[in-house]
Design a protein around this motif. Structure first.
Motif, short mmCIF file in Angstrom:
data_model
loop_
_atom_site.label_atom_id
_atom_site.label_comp_id
_atom_site.label_asym_id
_atom_site.label_seq_id
_atom_site.Cartn_x
_atom_site.Cartn_y
_atom_site.Cartn_z
N ALA A 10 0.47 -1.07 -0.12
CA ALA A 10 0.08 -0.10 0.40
C ALA A 10 0.96 1.02 -0.09
O ALA A 10 0.54 2.09 -0.66
CB ALA A 10 -1.04 0.14 1.25
N SER A 11 2.20 1.29 1.01
CA SER A 11 2.57 2.29 0.56
C SER A 11 2.77 2.80 -0.02
O SER A 11 4.18 4.01 -0.39
CB SER A 11 3.65 2.01 1.64
N LEU A 12 3.56 1.98 -1.28
CA LEU A 12 4.29 2.59 -2.44
C LEU A 12 3.00 1.86 -3.97
O LEU A 12 2.84 2.46 -5.03
CB LEU A 12 4.48 0.58 -3.27
N GLY A 13 2.40 2.51 -3.11
CA GLY A 13 0.61 2.78 -4.09
C GLY A 13 -0.03 2.67 -4.63
O GLY A 13 -1.44 2.11 -5.52
N ALA A 14 -0.19 1.17 -3.90
CA ALA A 14 -0.95 0.13 -4.87
C ALA A 14 -2.65 -0.02 -4.42
O ALA A 14 -2.40 0.15 -3.24
CB ALA A 14 -0.30 -1.58 -4.34
N ALA A 52 11.78 2.06 -2.66
CA ALA A 52 11.08 2.77 -1.91
C ALA A 52 11.01 4.29 -3.19
O ALA A 52 10.12 5.22 -2.83
CB ALA A 52 10.84 3.13 -0.51
N VAL A 62 4.92 8.12 1.09
CA VAL A 62 5.40 7.85 1.80
C VAL A 62 5.82 6.72 1.23
O VAL A 62 5.50 5.50 1.62
CB VAL A 62 4.62 7.96 3.24
N VAL A 113 8.63 3.75 2.49
CA VAL A 113 8.85 3.02 3.18
C VAL A 113 10.50 2.65 3.24
O VAL A 113 10.04 1.00 2.62
CB VAL A 113 8.15 2.86 4.67
N PRO A 173 -2.37 5.37 2.71
CA PRO A 173 -1.37 4.90 2.31
C PRO A 173 -0.97 5.05 0.98
O PRO A 173 0.34 5.43 0.83
CB PRO A 173 -0.54 3.26 3.10
N GLU A 174 -1.68 4.37 0.43
CA GLU A 174 -1.55 3.95 -0.87
C GLU A 174 -1.59 5.19 -1.84
O GLU A 174 -1.08 6.03 -3.28
CB GLU A 174 -2.97 3.22 -1.86
#
Lengths: 265, 357
Positions: free
Chosen positions: A170-174, B156, B86, B88, B81-82
């Motif tokens: 999710a943090s990668l944009g998915a 990242a 950010v 990580v 988050p998506e």
């Protein structure tokens, strides 16, 4: 493991009980194999009744496995990931077919989806579809009985999957669907596969629910186990041949799942 | 700050409650600046990362990144988050085990719906940038700790983040490659223009990589400032224990290290070139008169400040080599020490840590 010499010799009561216990498994199989008419095997396995039963079992078990995967994975996901009131109740409901006598499952299906059942009647009126005593009925019955195997296996895998991988995705944009498709599903892939094999094997052996809900019409709803049962009265050699087929399939399933079940301690 | 005012960098106050534990930390980081959050296990470091990345919601406070509100419970705003941009680098990297290195790095660009060519182009760029281009076909399990770290950083950065979070980037790396990796990471971080937040429990990481340091303890920032601010003026006993080590950059040759023109004798004769030098304050002995004995490093200086921290006293000395010594209150009164006292200090060569820079 190489232990001490003492550990290799069990106390005699255990040894006797273990031998009797093993005999319980070995003797029936041996009896079956001793009586198989090896010489006529090809002819027996290519007879119309056998071929029909084989084909029907293969088709319905595979269909049930596909349905179980498509519907069972979402159920497993919800059970593993979503906190809602009554979750343990829902899980119990899902697992019920594992312990419920299949005949009762078949009867329940009959009451619900019979032509005059509360769900069967509107279904018939809207689509003209009659489930009892049809191939679709066989699929429904075996799916009902076998899907819990898939759900249990996949839910366990989802629970042991580190949810931080999904957070990383999710943090990668998915988005959430992409995370599921590209991270969650592939990471539980091996468990999904073995869940599908288990489901397929259970579907193949299904008897009680099928005979109750879909009947035992040769060439139409007579699956392998039903054919074995019927042929025991009509043609013992055919029953033996069919039984041999199912033993062989079971062995193949065991070998396929060996990494999961046979991992040496 | 005015609501909605467009400012660059991160401006966050994160309040997260988890049972008994409460994190309440305010952090501001400018673009191009590296801030280290230093704290022991259980101090709330990882919770802070999760809150900033949007993996857990805030209970109170607000997260503002380049003027965008990412989380503001009072206003009912929560960007998942998506949608945060950010990036990580997780503690154990969390590289996807079922994907190749290339596919791991391509994951971000692909998830953002970029074209096939663009994904490939971007992925290649970052793999090359972090010197892992030749590992593209491998699986994460076939990589060394250092390679994994670089792949995680590439992954990242390839997603084009506006903020970079590094959660204990050296935790999964063996001590011997740490020095080299730290230097490499510093170079790679310089290539990222946004704010960078480094989470670590190791003061050396913080000193070497960060412009400013926040010390986190039991969910609160107990002190913040530059490395020197914190090292030389620790506000609490805890901070003193954590970061109060004497720390210099020097030049080594023939068993000697030159620190700002002052020469120290060290045990390791093989060292040469630029080095980090550390001396624990407890290893510094303080005398009223010139001592005679085995310590090879002895010099005369003056006490510039005295701080009492419970059963220990920290003395700051002046030229030629300012350092911190830790002694007991008894020693202070027996020697009659105070600010301005002339003293001799000595450090055994074997007590001086030297690490190649």
């Amino acid at each position: 493991m190489r232990g001490s010499r003492r550990a290799l010799r069990p106390p005699w009561p255990l040894a006797v009980a273990a031998v009797v216990g093993l005999a319980l498994f070995v003797l029936p199989l041996a009896g079956l194999l001793l009586r198989v008419p090896w010489r006529d095997l090809v002819g027996l396995l290519t007879s119309e009744v056998t071929v029909d039963a084989l084909r029907l079992s293969a088709v319905t078990s595979t269909a049930a496995t596909v349905i179980a995967a498509v519907l069972g994975v979402p159920v497993a996901w919800v059970l593993a990931r979503v906190e809602f009131p009554g979750r343990s109740l829902v899980r119990g409901l899902v697992l019920l077919p594992l312990v419920l006598p299949p005949v009762v499952g078949g009867a329940a299906l009959l009451f619900a989806f019979g032509r005059r059942g509360p769900f069967g009647e509107p279904l018939y009126r809207l689509t003209g579809l009659v489930l009892p005593f049809s191939v679709a009925g066989v699929v429904l019955a075996v799916t009902f009985v076998s899907m819990p195997f898939l759900i249990v296996t996949v839910e366990g895998a989802l629970r042991s999957l580190d949810p931080r991988f999904e957070g990383a995705a999710a943090s990668l944009g998915a988005g959430r669907w992409t995370v599921f498709r590209r991270v969650t599903l592939p990471m539980v892939g091996p468990s999904l596969l073995s869940g599908m094999v288990l489901t397929w094997a259970r579907a193949l052996g299904e008897f009680g629910a099928t005979v109750t809900f879909a009947g035992n019409l040769a060439g139409r709803t007579q699956t392998l186990p039903l054919a074995v049962f019927v042929q025991l009265e009509a043609d013992r050699d055919a029953a033996l041949a069919l039984s041999l087929v199912m033993v062989v399939i079971s062995l193949i399933v065991l070998v396929a799942l060996r990494d999961r079940w046979w991992k040496a301690p | 700050m005015v609501e909605g005012a467009v400012t660059s960098g991160l401006d966050a106050r994160c309040v997260v409650r988890r049972g008994e534990f409460r994190l309440d930390a305010a952090v501001r980081i400018e673009g191009g600046e590296t801030v280290a959050v230093l704290g022991p296990n259980g101090s709330g470091k990882t919770t802070l990362v999760e809150a900033l990345a949007g993996l857990i919601p805030l209970d109170a406070g607000r997260i503002l990144l380049d003027g965008r509100v990412l989380d503001d419970p009072a206003a009912g705003v929560f960007v998942p988050p998506e949608g945060r941009r950010v990036g990580v680098v997780f503690q154990d990297y969390l590289l996807f085990p079922h994907l190749s290195v290339f596919e791991n790095v391509a994951f971000g660009p692909r998830s953002q719906g970029r074209s096939r060519t663009e994904v490939r182009h971007r992925t290649r760029f970052w793999l090359e940038r972090l010197d892992v281009a030749d590992l593209g076909g491998r699986r994460p399990r076939d990589l060394s700790g250092g390679q994994r770290q670089r792949v995680a950083l590439a992954r990242a950065l390839a997603s084009g983040p506006a903020l970079l979070l590094l959660d204990e980037p050296f935790a999964a790396v063996d001590a011997s490659s740490r020095v080299q990796l730290r230097r490499a990471l510093r170079d790679h971080l310089d290539g990222f223009e946004g704010p960078r937040l480094l989470i670590t429990h190791d003061p050396t990481d913080a000193f070497l990589l960060a412009d400013r340091i926040f010390v986190l303890q039991d969910g609160s920032v107990v002190q913040s400032g530059t490395a020197d601010d914190i090292r030389l003026r620790p506000r609490t006993r805890y901070v003193a224990d954590l970061v109060g080590t004497n720390f210099w950059l020097g030049e080594a040759s023939d068993g000697m290290v030159s620190v700002g023109g002052h020469h120290l004798s060290v045990a390791d004769r093989g060292m040469a070139g630029p080095v980090f030098v550390t001396v624990h304050p407890r290893a510094v002995a303080v005398y009223r008169r010139r001592p005679e004995g085995s310590p090879r490093n002895t010099w005369e200086t003056v006490i510039v400040r005295i701080e009492h921290h419970g059963d220990r006293v920290r003395l700051q000395t002046g030229a030629p080599l300012p350092l911190t010594a830790e002694v007991t209150p008894g020693a202070v009164s027996a020697l009659g020490l105070g600010a301005g006292s002339k003293v001799w200090v000595s450090v055994k060569a074997t007590e001086i840590g030297v690490e190649s820079a």
